[in-house]
Design a protein around this motif. Sequence first.
Motif, mmCIF file in Angstrom:
data_model
loop_
_atom_site.group_PDB
_atom_site.id
_atom_site.type_symbol
_atom_site.label_atom_id
_atom_site.label_comp_id
_atom_site.label_asym_id
_atom_site.label_seq_id
_atom_site.Cartn_x
_atom_site.Cartn_y
_atom_site.Cartn_z
ATOM 1 N N GLY A 175 42.285 59.957 36.470
ATOM 2 C CA GLY A 175 42.927 59.662 37.689
ATOM 3 C C GLY A 175 43.220 58.129 37.703
ATOM 4 N N GLY A 228 41.134 54.174 38.552
ATOM 5 C CA GLY A 228 41.631 54.339 36.772
ATOM 6 C C GLY A 228 42.941 53.308 37.009
ATOM 7 N N ASP A 264 47.134 61.665 36.131
ATOM 8 C CA ASP A 264 46.756 62.139 37.206
ATOM 9 C C ASP A 264 47.793 63.343 38.086
ATOM 10 O OD1 ASP A 264 45.478 60.260 40.134
ATOM 11 O OD2 ASP A 264 46.511 61.962 40.147
ATOM 12 N N GLN A 265 47.018 64.037 38.936
ATOM 13 C CA GLN A 265 47.869 65.359 39.241
ATOM 14 C C GLN A 265 49.143 65.033 40.005
ATOM 15 O OE1 GLN A 265 44.368 66.943 41.035
ATOM 16 N NE2 GLN A 265 44.630 65.875 43.072
ATOM 17 N N ASP A 266 49.101 64.053 40.633
ATOM 18 C CA ASP A 266 49.906 63.540 41.423
ATOM 19 C C ASP A 266 50.951 62.302 41.453
ATOM 20 O OD1 ASP A 266 49.187 62.101 43.355
ATOM 21 O OD2 ASP A 266 48.030 63.893 44.184
ATOM 22 N N GLN A 289 43.981 54.383 50.760
ATOM 23 C CA GLN A 289 43.246 55.082 51.670
ATOM 24 C C GLN A 289 42.413 54.602 53.184
ATOM 25 O OE1 GLN A 289 40.390 57.952 49.514
ATOM 26 N NE2 GLN A 289 41.805 57.256 47.705
ATOM 27 N N ARG A 305 52.631 56.243 41.894
ATOM 28 C CA ARG A 305 51.286 55.635 40.962
ATOM 29 C C ARG A 305 51.595 54.658 39.310
ATOM 30 N NH1 ARG A 305 46.746 57.623 42.290
ATOM 31 N NH2 ARG A 305 47.300 60.212 43.426
ATOM 32 N N ALA A 309 49.273 65.174 35.026
ATOM 33 C CA ALA A 309 49.043 66.554 34.705
ATOM 34 C C ALA A 309 47.956 67.039 36.062
ATOM 35 C CB ALA A 309 49.106 66.755 33.408
ATOM 36 N N HIS A 310 47.464 67.995 35.216
ATOM 37 C CA HIS A 310 46.146 68.292 36.657
ATOM 38 C C HIS A 310 45.124 68.922 35.269
ATOM 39 C CE1 HIS A 310 44.392 70.768 39.511
ATOM 40 N NE2 HIS A 310 43.643 71.358 38.766
ATOM 41 N N GLY A 353 37.040 60.483 41.054
ATOM 42 C CA GLY A 353 37.222 59.683 43.118
ATOM 43 C C GLY A 353 36.135 61.262 43.520
ATOM 44 N N LYS A 400 33.785 59.534 51.810
ATOM 45 C CA LYS A 400 34.347 57.372 51.129
ATOM 46 C C LYS A 400 33.905 56.870 52.699
ATOM 47 C CE LYS A 400 37.229 59.849 49.747
ATOM 48 N NZ LYS A 400 38.825 60.634 48.714
ATOM 49 N N ASP A 414 34.552 56.823 42.778
ATOM 50 C CA ASP A 414 33.222 58.082 43.839
ATOM 51 C C ASP A 414 33.304 58.735 43.079
ATOM 52 O OD1 ASP A 414 34.344 55.515 45.812
ATOM 53 O OD2 ASP A 414 36.162 57.351 46.652
ATOM 54 N N ALA A 415 34.198 59.097 41.998
ATOM 55 C CA ALA A 415 33.638 60.016 40.942
ATOM 56 C C ALA A 415 31.201 60.146 40.806
ATOM 57 C CB ALA A 415 33.978 60.319 39.728
ATOM 58 N N ALA A 460 33.336 53.447 47.911
ATOM 59 C CA ALA A 460 34.592 52.365 48.950
ATOM 60 C C ALA A 460 35.059 51.667 47.753
ATOM 61 C CB ALA A 460 33.764 51.488 49.217
HETATM 62 C C1 LIG Z 1 39.894 57.024 55.452
HETATM 63 C C2 LIG Z 1 38.723 56.357 54.518
HETATM 64 C C3 LIG Z 1 38.682 55.250 54.547
HETATM 65 C C4 LIG Z 1 39.046 54.129 53.390
HETATM 66 N N1 LIG Z 1 38.403 52.785 53.546
HETATM 67 C C5 LIG Z 1 38.208 52.368 53.054
HETATM 68 C C6 LIG Z 1 37.663 50.794 52.946
HETATM 69 O O1 LIG Z 1 37.881 50.017 54.306
HETATM 70 N N2 LIG Z 1 37.257 49.713 52.437
HETATM 71 C C7 LIG Z 1 36.613 49.986 51.208
HETATM 72 O O2 LIG Z 1 36.462 49.355 50.675
HETATM 73 N N3 LIG Z 1 36.710 51.938 51.207
HETATM 74 C C8 LIG Z 1 37.492 53.042 51.626
HETATM 75 N N4 LIG Z 1 37.882 53.441 51.632
HETATM 76 C C9 LIG Z 1 37.367 54.560 50.200
HETATM 77 C C10 LIG Z 1 38.182 54.021 48.776
HETATM 78 O O3 LIG Z 1 39.412 54.223 49.292
HETATM 79 C C11 LIG Z 1 37.139 55.051 48.116
HETATM 80 O O4 LIG Z 1 36.247 55.105 47.937
HETATM 81 C C12 LIG Z 1 38.691 54.949 46.740
HETATM 82 O O5 LIG Z 1 39.583 54.636 46.542
HETATM 83 C C13 LIG Z 1 37.660 55.067 45.790
HETATM 84 O O6 LIG Z 1 38.746 54.840 44.334
HETATM 85 P P1 LIG Z 1 38.009 56.113 43.254
HETATM 86 O O7 LIG Z 1 39.536 55.687 41.768
HETATM 87 O O8 LIG Z 1 36.852 56.775 42.453
HETATM 88 O O9 LIG Z 1 39.173 57.808 44.044
HETATM 89 P P2 LIG Z 1 40.024 57.576 44.155
HETATM 90 O O10 LIG Z 1 41.180 56.660 44.176
HETATM 91 O O11 LIG Z 1 40.887 58.555 44.989
HETATM 92 O O12 LIG Z 1 41.673 58.128 43.365
HETATM 93 C C14 LIG Z 1 41.241 59.607 42.023
HETATM 94 C C15 LIG Z 1 42.202 60.280 41.430
HETATM 95 O O13 LIG Z 1 42.152 61.079 40.291
HETATM 96 C C16 LIG Z 1 42.906 61.917 40.693
HETATM 97 N N5 LIG Z 1 42.229 63.795 40.823
HETATM 98 C C17 LIG Z 1 40.807 64.488 40.980
HETATM 99 N N6 LIG Z 1 41.151 65.435 40.578
HETATM 100 C C18 LIG Z 1 42.206 65.358 39.527
HETATM 101 C C19 LIG Z 1 42.210 66.920 38.403
HETATM 102 N N7 LIG Z 1 41.578 67.321 38.389
HETATM 103 N N8 LIG Z 1 43.542 66.750 37.855
HETATM 104 C C20 LIG Z 1 44.609 64.864 37.675
HETATM 105 N N9 LIG Z 1 44.166 64.045 38.422
HETATM 106 C C21 LIG Z 1 42.825 64.398 39.075
HETATM 107 C C22 LIG Z 1 43.990 61.958 42.611
HETATM 108 O O14 LIG Z 1 44.635 62.153 42.632
HETATM 109 C C23 LIG Z 1 43.269 60.909 42.684
HETATM 110 O O15 LIG Z 1 44.349 60.272 42.226
HETATM 111 C C24 LIG Z 1 38.342 54.774 52.951
HETATM 112 C C25 LIG Z 1 38.790 56.444 52.503
HETATM 113 C C26 LIG Z 1 38.697 56.738 53.182
HETATM 114 C C27 LIG Z 1 39.531 58.527 52.876
#
Ligand SMILES: Cc1cc2nc3c(=O)[nH]c(=O)nc-3n(C[C@H](O)[C@H](O)[C@H](O)COP(=O)(O)OP(=O)(O)OC[C@H]3O[C@@H](n4cnc5c(N)ncnc54)[C@H](O)[C@@H]3O)c2cc1C
Length: 417
Positions: free
Chosen positions: A10, A15, A37-39, A45, A65, A78-79, A108, A162, A293-294, A302
């Motif tokens: 990710g 990540g 990452d897949q894209d 967000q 990215r 890659a996925h 996430g 989220k 978030d994972a 968040a």
């Molecule tokens: C509408 C909205 C508003 C928000 N507002 C706030 C805010 O005001 N303040 C705050 O603190 N947080 C906010 N958040 C939450 C915050 O964006 C997330 O909690 C944060 O981005 C989590 O980070 P992460 O790295 O866990 O996941 P992400 O940033 O979502 O990253 C996960 C990554 O894993 C990749 N992935 C998943 N599965 C695969 C796979 N099979 N193969 C390859 N890649 C894969 C995805 O492509 C993605 O890039 C908001 C979220 C949303 C949706």
Amino acid sequence: MTATRIVILGAGTGGTLAANRLRRMFPPSQVQISVVDQDDRHVYQPGLLFVPFGLTHPEDIVRPRGNQLHRDIDYVRAHIEHVDLDADVVHLQGATSLPYDVLIVATGARLLPDETEGLTGPGWMEKVFTFYDLAGAGALEGAFARFDGGRIVVNVVDLPIKCPVAPLEFCFLADWYFTERGIRDRVQLTYVTPLDGAFTKPTASKLLASMLEEKGVDLVTEFNTGTVDGAGGRLVSYDDREVPFDLAVVVPLHGGAEYVGRSPGLGDELNFVPTDQRTLQSSARPNVFVIGDAANVPASKAGSVTHFEGETLVENVRHFLAGEELEAGFDGHANCFIESGFGKAMLIDFNYDHEPVPGHYPGPIGLPLLKESRLNHLGKLMFQWFYWHSLLPGREIPGINPTMPSAGKARVAEPAH
Ligand SMILES: Cc1cc2nc3c(=O)[nH]c(=O)nc-3n(C[C@H](O)[C@H](O)[C@H](O)COP(=O)(O)OP(=O)(O)OC[C@H]3O[C@@H](n4cnc5c(N)ncnc54)[C@H](O)[C@@H]3O)c2cc1C
């Protein structure tokens, strides 16, 4: 001597910041870092909230990215197919694989709109939308611009989601938006939640409920959405209550990434990864860590939480590689700006043990907590700059510590025994 291999799954918030922090901690000769990452579209967000109201645009909140990663980090587009925990190998789509010494899961949470009956059926993206992804937020902007009166419901299907305050912020901004357009008296706004109040934390929940009331937003609680009937324009709960709408804004059920379910021993029934809430080591294997978030930790999903987890995570990867005891360093610290419309916002700051309370953050002279102010609104807007330039590169933000500060905060009364 061969380099230690760290593979990060990710390249979102967690990540990216973990990779950049680890790169600074270890030289490339000692540790090889790969991020998958897949894209190639890193979405800021929190910006999705503003898109439906025309306050920002999809192209302003997306960046490639690879540009967010230090040049000595290997970015693999890659996925992820599955992880073989026994062999310490990640399998990618296309029959390639990545062996690792340490794995960091940062994939996430995923939206699962198909899990709710009817949600993606007739009316989806016509009068039933979500603002939780780019396509939905963009489509909603057009629908809102065309909307000239009627019933709008904002519905959270189930938790965890989220940024749990985002749907409330959406209601406050909708109140502002239709007031600005001069048609607020023709728009009925209703917030429909499975919780027994506006929010999970009692002090904040009371305040947020009174703000909804002040702004003329009806609150429907303990509503577990069973069906979204887009054609008929109604939400139906499992206990057969109904809320009618002309336009619905739905936050779908969330789960962890799909590959987690295909990786024996890695995830729980929702595909989140069981994780020690203080060390961020997974329960699956000692060499697997989780950020963002994972993880199934009881903190908010968040970006702020993900950011505060970063320091504990990279320190514990270092301890693990040195054969040392891990630090129980993460305290569940979360802080969230809550946009309240009309150029104002509130701020809440809390952790595993302490509720949001009034006062100031990060110290006695700082942003007001649990109180609407223009300063908080500016803080929310400025956060996007910090996200790209400080948080993702893994730099310290001056005055902001990963653990929750208590200076500047009102004391909470001890619960009566
Ligand atoms: C509408 C909205 C508003 C928000 N507002 C706030 C805010 O005001 N303040 C705050 O603190 N947080 C906010 N958040 C939450 C915050 O964006 C997330 O909690 C944060 O981005 C989590 O980070 P992460 O790295 O866990 O996941 P992400 O940033 O979502 O990253 C996960 C990554 O894993 C990749 N992935 C998943 N599965 C695969 C796979 N099979 N193969 C390859 N890649 C894969 C995805 O492509 C993605 O890039 C908001 C979220 C949303 C949706």
